[in-house]
Enzyme design. Structure first.
Site, mmCIF file in Angstrom:
data_model
loop_
_atom_site.group_PDB
_atom_site.id
_atom_site.type_symbol
_atom_site.label_atom_id
_atom_site.label_comp_id
_atom_site.label_asym_id
_atom_site.label_seq_id
_atom_site.Cartn_x
_atom_site.Cartn_y
_atom_site.Cartn_z
ATOM 1 N N ASP A 179 5.397 1.354 4.536
ATOM 2 C CA ASP A 179 6.528 2.002 3.876
ATOM 3 C C ASP A 179 7.228 0.977 2.992
ATOM 4 O OD1 ASP A 179 7.612 0.389 5.862
ATOM 5 O OD2 ASP A 179 8.135 2.072 7.148
ATOM 6 N N ASP B 276 10.900 -0.473 1.632
ATOM 7 C CA ASP B 276 12.352 -0.466 1.833
ATOM 8 C C ASP B 276 13.019 -1.056 0.612
ATOM 9 O OD1 ASP B 276 12.463 0.560 4.507
ATOM 10 O OD2 ASP B 276 11.524 -1.311 5.127
ATOM 11 N N ASP C 221 14.613 -9.951 11.124
ATOM 12 C CA ASP C 221 14.064 -10.557 12.340
ATOM 13 C C ASP C 221 13.271 -11.844 12.127
ATOM 14 O OD1 ASP C 221 12.120 -9.032 11.120
ATOM 15 O OD2 ASP C 221 11.578 -7.848 12.875
HETATM 16 P P1 ATP Z 1 5.740 -2.105 9.265
HETATM 17 O O1 ATP Z 1 4.604 -2.620 8.463
HETATM 18 O O2 ATP Z 1 5.330 -1.729 10.629
HETATM 19 O O3 ATP Z 1 6.540 -1.039 8.593
HETATM 20 P P2 ATP Z 1 8.089 -3.699 8.861
HETATM 21 O O4 ATP Z 1 8.352 -5.166 8.972
HETATM 22 O O5 ATP Z 1 8.216 -3.115 7.498
HETATM 23 O O6 ATP Z 1 6.674 -3.389 9.477
HETATM 24 P P3 ATP Z 1 10.084 -1.819 9.610
HETATM 25 O O7 ATP Z 1 10.360 -1.276 10.972
HETATM 26 O O8 ATP Z 1 9.618 -0.907 8.555
HETATM 27 O O9 ATP Z 1 9.055 -2.992 9.857
HETATM 28 O O10 ATP Z 1 11.401 -2.570 9.163
HETATM 29 C C1 ATP Z 1 11.618 -2.978 7.828
HETATM 30 C C2 ATP Z 1 12.325 -4.314 7.814
HETATM 31 O O11 ATP Z 1 13.584 -4.206 8.468
HETATM 32 C C3 ATP Z 1 11.604 -5.429 8.524
HETATM 33 O O12 ATP Z 1 10.613 -6.031 7.747
HETATM 34 C C4 ATP Z 1 12.747 -6.376 8.853
HETATM 35 O O13 ATP Z 1 13.117 -7.126 7.724
HETATM 36 C C5 ATP Z 1 13.890 -5.422 9.161
HETATM 37 N N1 ATP Z 1 13.959 -5.113 10.603
HETATM 38 C C6 ATP Z 1 13.369 -4.096 11.256
HETATM 39 N N2 ATP Z 1 13.676 -4.125 12.550
HETATM 40 C C7 ATP Z 1 14.476 -5.186 12.735
HETATM 41 C C8 ATP Z 1 15.137 -5.749 13.882
HETATM 42 N N3 ATP Z 1 15.002 -5.204 15.074
HETATM 43 N N4 ATP Z 1 15.903 -6.837 13.677
HETATM 44 C C9 ATP Z 1 16.056 -7.382 12.453
HETATM 45 N N5 ATP Z 1 15.453 -6.907 11.359
HETATM 46 C C10 ATP Z 1 14.679 -5.825 11.482
HETATM 47 MG MG MG Z 2 8.057 -1.121 7.049
#
Ligand code: ATP
Ligand code: MG
Length: 448
Positions: A58, A60, A149
């Site tokens: 996805d 953001d 994170d």
């Molecule tokens: P994926 O490929 O699974 O989507 P992702 O890193 O993009 O992995 P998301 O859950 O979509 O994970 O979250 C988007 C972003 O939001 C992360 O990359 C991170 O920067 C931030 N984020 C998500 N969860 C947390 C958390 N628990 N604490 C701090 N930052 C977070």
């Molecule tokens: Mg993501």
């Protein structure tokens, strides 16, 4: 909050992110924000994955536009969330999330769009163990990056000049394959224990290593994972196990103690016999292969692969006591899931599907069956058959049932020694017409 560092800015010609890899709606949104004078970044996991030339799950978008300003710019915008408002942009086939830059602590400048902080309604709140309960303050792009994170998840892509911005050591860690929290791992995992599962997830899915001191802290704090809400933990389970890295993720969870904290009974069962871990990891490896072939396993199939060997063993033990297998299996499953739900809440619908997948195993094992097409039309048939295959593989067995069903589905039913499979309904038994007895004629009428 972490001290500000000079960010590293990597110009377009020095990185690999091409706009061709960014979804059209995302690009249009970024351009519209930028054209209206706002900062517009892609941020988080999508930048990480674009740099690694992987397809992001996805996208953001983060901006300095406040929610009200985003709403005014986009007619397809709906604001969600009461305390921290996020903008959802509705397109024909997707919803994009646009968030205003956030900070960990109160911003220096008062913001006009969120409620003023007071003792009853603080915008940043931790419980007495340090877990963050509320965290909704607008901030600068840098503050927004530092509250994320891991360093690899804090990279930004700036639509203004197509540069990549690194506020931490994200690029170096991405190059070296390291999962490193931003700041002190103890503090960051205490603030949000789910970050421990995220560390395991990224290590497993990206073949990265969790930085050694972070790994030690993670093992030390693993038992605190159960403080996260059961609903959130269920969502995390799906992200961990349905996307092609279930096997390595399970290994890391087992080693770190996260598995024992989330599923104590399963971990105890695994600990009693080393062969069981083999069965479980083989099952999960099969799910990973299924994902590589292009189909993500359903939650029910995952839970069957994960809990099935334990549940079947317990059901068999109950069955030996003379209770019918169907009944013992149901009871064992109900009891086990009720116990699990204290930490990870598995929706009732998924639990029912899991029970049906396991219950169908006895039916699928009996080949040739009476009416295979009827069985194949049952809602859980595909998952039940997939489980039949992987159970066979993980037990090193080679029963004839999986091959028989494969052949049946390909339209070439196998003949088996006993009888050829038939999809015809069993021949109806002819009902014998009862002969009507002629009423016995009175003697005088016969003889006149
Ligand atoms: P994926 O490929 O699974 O989507 P992702 O890193 O993009 O992995 P998301 O859950 O979509 O994970 O979250 C988007 C972003 O939001 C992360 O990359 C991170 O920067 C931030 N984020 C998500 N969860 C947390 C958390 N628990 N604490 C701090 N930052 C977070
Ligand atoms: Mg993501």
């Amino acid at each position: 909050m972490l001290p500000a560092m000079q960010p590293l800015i990597i110009p377009r010609k020095e990185h690999r992110i091409s706009r061709k890899k960014i979804n059209r709606n995302v690009l249009r949104t970024l351009y519209r924000l930028h054209d209206n004078g706002f900062i517009a970044y892609l941020i988080g996991g999508c930048v990480r994955d674009l740099l690694l030339e992987r397809t992001p799950k996805d996208f953001d978008i983060a901006t300095d536009a406040r929610p009200g300003q985003i709403k005014r710019l986009f007619r397809n915008c709906r604001l969600i969330g009461r305390r921290f408002r996020l903008a959802h942009l509705h397109f024909a086939d997707e919803i994009l999330e646009v968030s205003t830059f956030r900070a960990d602590a109160l911003p220096e400048e008062p913001d006009t769009e969120s409620p003023a902080p007071n003792n009853h309604n603080p915008r940043h709140l931790k419980d007495d163990t340090g877990m963050v309960l509320r965290d909704n303050v607008f901030g600068t792009p840098e503050q927004d990056a530092l509250r994320r994170d891991f360093t690899i998840n804090a990279l930004a892509y700036n639509i203004a000049d197509f540069s990549v911005i690194d506020y931490t050591t994200g690029l170096a860690d991405l190059r070296d394959g390291i999962i490193r929290p931003i700041g002190d791992p103890y503090v960051r995992f205490t603030e949000d224990p789910v970050r421990m599962l995220r560390a395991v997830r990224f290590a497993a899915s990206h073949h990265f290593v969790i930085e050694p001191a972070t790994w030690e802290t993670l093992c030390e704090l693993s038992s605190t994972i159960s403080r996260a809400t059961p609903g959130r933990l269920y969502e995390e389970m799906l992200k961990l196990f349905l996307f092609g890295a279930a096997r390595p993720a399970c290994g890391l969870m087992y080693e770190s103690g996260l598995l024992a904290a989330l599923f104590p009974e399963l971990a105890k069962w695994l600990g009693e016999n080393p062969d069981r871990l083999n069965i479980l990891t083989t099952n999960l490896g099969c799910l990973d292969q299924q994902y590589q072939r292009g189909t993500s396993p359903s939650p029910a199939l995952f839970f069957a692969a994960f809990f099935g060997p334990l549940l079947e063993e317990r059901a068999l033990a109950g069955h030996r006591d003379g209770i019918p297998i169907r009944l013992t299996q149901d009871a064992v499953c109900r009891e086990f899931i009720a116990e699990c739900s204290k930490t990870v809440s598995i929706p009732g619908k998924v639990v029912n599907q899991l029970r049906n997948v396991l219950a169908m195993q006895h039916v699928l094992h009996k080949v040739p069956p009476r009416r295979p097409s009827v069985i194949a039309r049952r809602p859980e048939f595909t998952d039940a058959l997939a489980y039949l295959h992987l159970a066979d593989e993980s037990k090193g067995a080679s029963s004839s049932a999986p091959a028989w069903w494969n052949a049946f589905l390909s339209g070439k039913p196998l003949s088996v020694p006993t009888e050829t499979p038939t999809d015809k309904a069993p021949a109806k038994r002819r009902r014998r017409r009862k002969r009507r007895r002629r009423p016995a004629a009175p003697a005088d009428t016969i003889h006149g």
